[in-house]
Design a protein around this motif. Structure first.
Motif, mmCIF file in Angstrom:
data_model
loop_
_atom_site.group_PDB
_atom_site.id
_atom_site.type_symbol
_atom_site.label_atom_id
_atom_site.label_comp_id
_atom_site.label_asym_id
_atom_site.label_seq_id
_atom_site.Cartn_x
_atom_site.Cartn_y
_atom_site.Cartn_z
ATOM 1 N N LYS A 7 -10.062 3.798 -9.607
ATOM 2 C CA LYS A 7 -8.833 3.144 -9.512
ATOM 3 C C LYS A 7 -7.482 4.195 -9.568
ATOM 4 C CE LYS A 7 -6.537 -1.288 -10.975
ATOM 5 N NZ LYS A 7 -7.177 -2.288 -11.759
ATOM 6 N N ALA A 8 -7.596 5.258 -10.447
ATOM 7 C CA ALA A 8 -6.854 6.236 -10.533
ATOM 8 C C ALA A 8 -6.985 7.326 -9.323
ATOM 9 C CB ALA A 8 -7.154 7.120 -11.853
ATOM 10 N N MET A 9 -7.791 7.437 -8.887
ATOM 11 C CA MET A 9 -8.249 8.204 -7.537
ATOM 12 C C MET A 9 -7.438 7.625 -6.470
ATOM 13 S SD MET A 9 -11.637 10.636 -8.139
ATOM 14 C CE MET A 9 -11.124 12.151 -7.254
ATOM 15 N N GLU A 10 -7.903 6.261 -6.210
ATOM 16 C CA GLU A 10 -7.129 5.477 -5.307
ATOM 17 C C GLU A 10 -5.799 5.509 -5.199
ATOM 18 O OE1 GLU A 10 -10.673 2.172 -4.828
ATOM 19 O OE2 GLU A 10 -8.541 1.341 -5.571
ATOM 20 N N SER B 193 -19.734 1.484 -17.563
ATOM 21 C CA SER B 193 -18.885 1.648 -16.112
ATOM 22 C C SER B 193 -17.249 1.714 -16.310
ATOM 23 C CB SER B 193 -19.308 0.198 -15.502
ATOM 24 O OG SER B 193 -19.044 -1.010 -15.995
ATOM 25 N N ILE B 194 -16.690 1.329 -17.300
ATOM 26 C CA ILE B 194 -15.338 1.280 -17.564
ATOM 27 C C ILE B 194 -14.635 2.933 -17.031
ATOM 28 C CG2 ILE B 194 -15.558 2.111 -19.958
ATOM 29 C CD1 ILE B 194 -12.531 -0.509 -18.944
ATOM 30 N N ILE B 195 -15.670 3.923 -17.318
ATOM 31 C CA ILE B 195 -15.245 5.382 -16.995
ATOM 32 C C ILE B 195 -15.209 5.520 -15.499
ATOM 33 C CG2 ILE B 195 -15.932 7.511 -17.200
ATOM 34 C CD1 ILE B 195 -17.677 7.115 -19.652
ATOM 35 N N GLY B 196 -16.271 5.052 -14.618
ATOM 36 C CA GLY B 196 -15.999 5.156 -13.305
ATOM 37 C C GLY B 196 -15.152 4.211 -12.712
ATOM 38 N N LEU C 43 -3.824 5.309 -16.001
ATOM 39 C CA LEU C 43 -3.278 4.238 -15.417
ATOM 40 C C LEU C 43 -2.544 3.209 -16.659
ATOM 41 C CD1 LEU C 43 -6.956 2.914 -14.540
ATOM 42 C CD2 LEU C 43 -5.063 3.678 -13.006
ATOM 43 N N THR C 44 -1.885 2.420 -16.498
ATOM 44 C CA THR C 44 -0.955 1.704 -17.307
ATOM 45 C C THR C 44 -2.063 0.631 -18.128
ATOM 46 O OG1 THR C 44 -0.516 -0.179 -15.703
ATOM 47 C CG2 THR C 44 0.920 1.460 -15.964
ATOM 48 N N LEU D 178 -7.229 10.758 -16.246
ATOM 49 C CA LEU D 178 -7.745 11.455 -15.258
ATOM 50 C C LEU D 178 -7.181 12.914 -14.863
ATOM 51 C CD1 LEU D 178 -10.047 11.470 -12.792
ATOM 52 C CD2 LEU D 178 -8.215 10.870 -11.323
ATOM 53 N N CYS D 179 -7.911 13.999 -15.312
ATOM 54 C CA CYS D 179 -7.192 15.194 -15.203
ATOM 55 C C CYS D 179 -7.662 16.089 -13.966
ATOM 56 C CB CYS D 179 -7.500 15.907 -16.463
ATOM 57 S SG CYS D 179 -7.386 15.046 -17.938
#
Lengths: 457, 457
Positions: free
Chosen positions: A251-254, A243-246, A11-12, A86-87
């Protein structure tokens, strides 16, 4: 045509979440409250003030506020190492020959080497903000102690770290990293606290445990003026910060047009797992995504979910903390010193314990040689040397992917890669040399731990 | 209004360079050619085939091709850990109170812990592509050996690694990492080669040197069927592969609307420095950006640029390689075993040597305690524990930023943060304990090295 998914997606800075998410606000049934061990009554927020700083005590008790603003100062430090990538594990998928898509959220790209920094920064900031002048904590594998040292160095707070003796000895260089960041490292149990002296008197050859180190750190904090104790896992406040991890993962997966069918995380005290699953569990709880599976992976040598009891227990060995209702092996349980895979805590986050108890989550356990086997396979495919803790999640994800290979299902698997294993090379060497042993506690071993449970339920 | 610069900026996978850049194509005067030590005549490409695989031998000699396509297989592996972030050191700027803008290209976010992986992947790929069945190499601090082990594991090539004995002893866990990736690690000098036996006979207590390890690795390669030698620095081919660092940096800075006034890099054999500066040096050479300054930073204990001679010399201690015209302390020079800061090579990349000789580049040297002081300051500000090698560049960048503080100039400084220091904690501990010594070779010490220079100039 399927969207081209990059190997690593960031993410940016602008896309980074500005609020943490409090999963309790969406749980139909709440975790049981903390109890005062003296009175047997639920703990009030003010009763926590001698241990935790006030804002953290509030976060610990607050089950209503759904989103909590991340303070600007915390965000500033997050931005030095976040967002984390996210890899997509293309090479691992290929090596396994699975139709599954495997994603992992990699939290190891900072000097603490793990996700622990996410909560360390928040806790150090709130302590500084309240005008405290020092902190104490415990550390097991050393990741939390390193993370908190970094955060305390950044905010200018002196820090005492009680380090589980077996890790202190197995990981000589961990200490040096903490010292670079001005952390004062003490092997636990130690002679610097009453509870440490007592534990040593009872069991002179003990290799220590997280529960015991917690006792020492709490005693030091409450007996030092303007000092507080901070903890890197288990607590509700820690899961909030993590929760920042999730949130980033979701968001990245979206953006990539993805949503996980299975979320896999390693489980020691539950900090990473709780943070990783939080926003996805929200969707399950509110019925948006009722079929997502959540898998906690723990070591067979310290199996709190899979073989523990759901009971009120002390969070520490010295029995000076409040009582928490959780899956536990008993605060008297100490895993074998031969266990090099981390995740040695006797209990489990009360939030995760409740979700597991209510059937929203599954759990599996693995012996450590299987975990290191998965770690080495992953390292060769993905060029990341994983921490043993994180490798439990790798093993869990690999097994999910192999199930997909059998059934032919192209499921989307997301797992948490919490950190790197640069300070675990002694364990890797043992694994490679074939001298690593597995250890599974017998029912009698477990019974000894259960015997230490308080008679309160 | 000034554009908001993020703390860490990542190019997308699509924005990653697809070609390496060959700086020699834009140099008005070429580096001197390699010489055959037997005949004293320039080496032909075919003469290199017994040592290097053919495509790499070609890259070594090819000074004409400006851009070289990165093979698809190499790009695939790059994408696991690249693009690397371009970071803005906001906290360091604040701590220094400088008006300068400090950027660093961070190459440590992969398990090899350094930029070395960029060339390791390319070299392992070309070897595999040619049908070779094994490789040999040397490693000093262990970063190159780790990187090459990872690349060889990925492409399925067995690897022998001759590791400088002092590093082998100072960094016990480095060996274990290489072994995770199936690397076979041998302390050098060893009894497994003729040149190793000879060096041990002449100097039984030697702590080894890169030059000596190179001799052993080359001997092993040429005496083993279908095997070749690969090297992680110094060579033209390595600088070509490492140009990915500079190309990504330049593209990222363009997007952010920035261009460096000063580019700072640590210099051992020159792999990182050469790669980092390449596209910026192009702009200086062609007059687009004539005023950019380039600063090479080296250890005072191994000062090839600042106190060495520009002369033809062997690349190894055993005197079995071709001769290269470079800044050198003589292949017989071995830095003090007390020197923990890395960058121990006696010579310097011929390309960089030529640029330095022709006045396109500056060089400074620092004693190691000053370097570690900068490392600790940087770690506390930026939460990255830097490798000692990389910390030379940090120290150089800090000094440039402090000059800006004096003059009030808001210069843009870019430096290369080549890697992380997780395996250098022994050195950090010594620094923190105040037991680290500085070592500056006397003129007599240097003369001994110069006496080993071949009589050819």
């Amino acid at each position: 045509m399927e969207k081209k998914i990059p190997h690593r997606f960031y993410l940016t800075e602008e896309q980074m979440p500005k609020q943490w998410y409090n999963l309790r606000a969406d749980m139909k049934e709440q975790p049981e409250p903390l109890l005062n061990p003296g009175t047997g009554k639920p703990v009030k927020e003010e009763e926590l003030y001698p241990i935790f700083c006030e804002k953290l005590a509030h976060q610990e008790m607050d089950s209503k506020t759904r989103y909590v603003d991340i303070p600007e100062e915390v965000l500033e430090m997050y931005k030095i190492y976040r967002p984390s990538p996210l890899c997509r594990a293309y090479n691992l998928e290929k090596a396994l020959g699975t139709p599954a898509k495997i994603y992992y959220k990699f939290e190891g790209n900072n000097t603490s080497g793990s996700h622990k920094l996410n909560s360390a920064i928040a806790q150090a900031y709130y302590a500084k903000d309240q005008g405290l002048t020092s902190l104490t904590t415990e550390t097991g594998a050393g990741q939390w102690g390193t993370a908190l040292s970094e955060a305390c160095a950044y905010f200018g707070l002196p820090l005492d770290i009680f380090m589980v003796k077996v890790s202190y000895e197995q990981k000589p260089f961990r200490k040096a990293v903490m010292q670079v960041f001005d952390g004062n490292v003490i092997p636990s149990p130690s002679n610097t606290t009453n509870v440490g002296k007592q534990i040593l008197a009872d069991n002179p050859n003990t290799t220590g445990s997280l529960g015991c180190a917690i006792s020492e750190a709490v005693e030091k904090a409450v007996s030092t003026p303007n000092c507080r104790y901070v903890l890197g896992s288990v607590l509700n406040q820690v899961l909030l910060h993590q929760s920042i991890i999730g949130l980033e993962s979701k968001k990245a997966m979206e953006i990539l047009g993805e949503y996980p069918d299975v979320v896999v995380g390693c489980a020691g005290g539950g900090s990473n797992l709780g943070g990783l699953i939080a926003p996805f569990m929200k969707d399950k709880l509110d019925g948006t995504k009722p079929n997502t599976r959540f898998v906690a992976v723990e070591p067979a040598s310290c199996p709190s979910f899979t073989r523990g009891k759901y009971a009120y227990d002390f969070c520490d060995t010295g029995k000076i903390t409040p009582l928490a209702k959780m899956y536990t092996l008993g605060s008297g349980f100490i895993p074998s010193a031969n266990h090099a895979g981390g995740l040695r805590y006797h209990g489990m986050s009360p939030i995760l314990s409740k979700l597991y108890h209510d059937g929203y989550m599954e759990a599996v356990s693995y012996e450590q040689t299987k975990v290191f086997e998965a770690a080495v396979q992953f390292a060769k495919c993905e060029t990341i040397l994983p921490a043993p803790e994180s490798s439990h999640a790798i093993k869990g994800a690999i097994d999910e992917a192999l199930k997909c290979k059998e059934t032919g299902e192209a499921k989307t698997i997301l797992f948490g890669l919490t950190g790197t294993g640069y300070f675990d090379m002694k364990a890797y060497s043992e694994y490679l040399a074939g001298t690593m042993n597995d250890y599974i506690p017998t029912d009698e071993d477990l019974q000894k731990g259960f015997d230490s449970l308080p008679k309160i339920d």
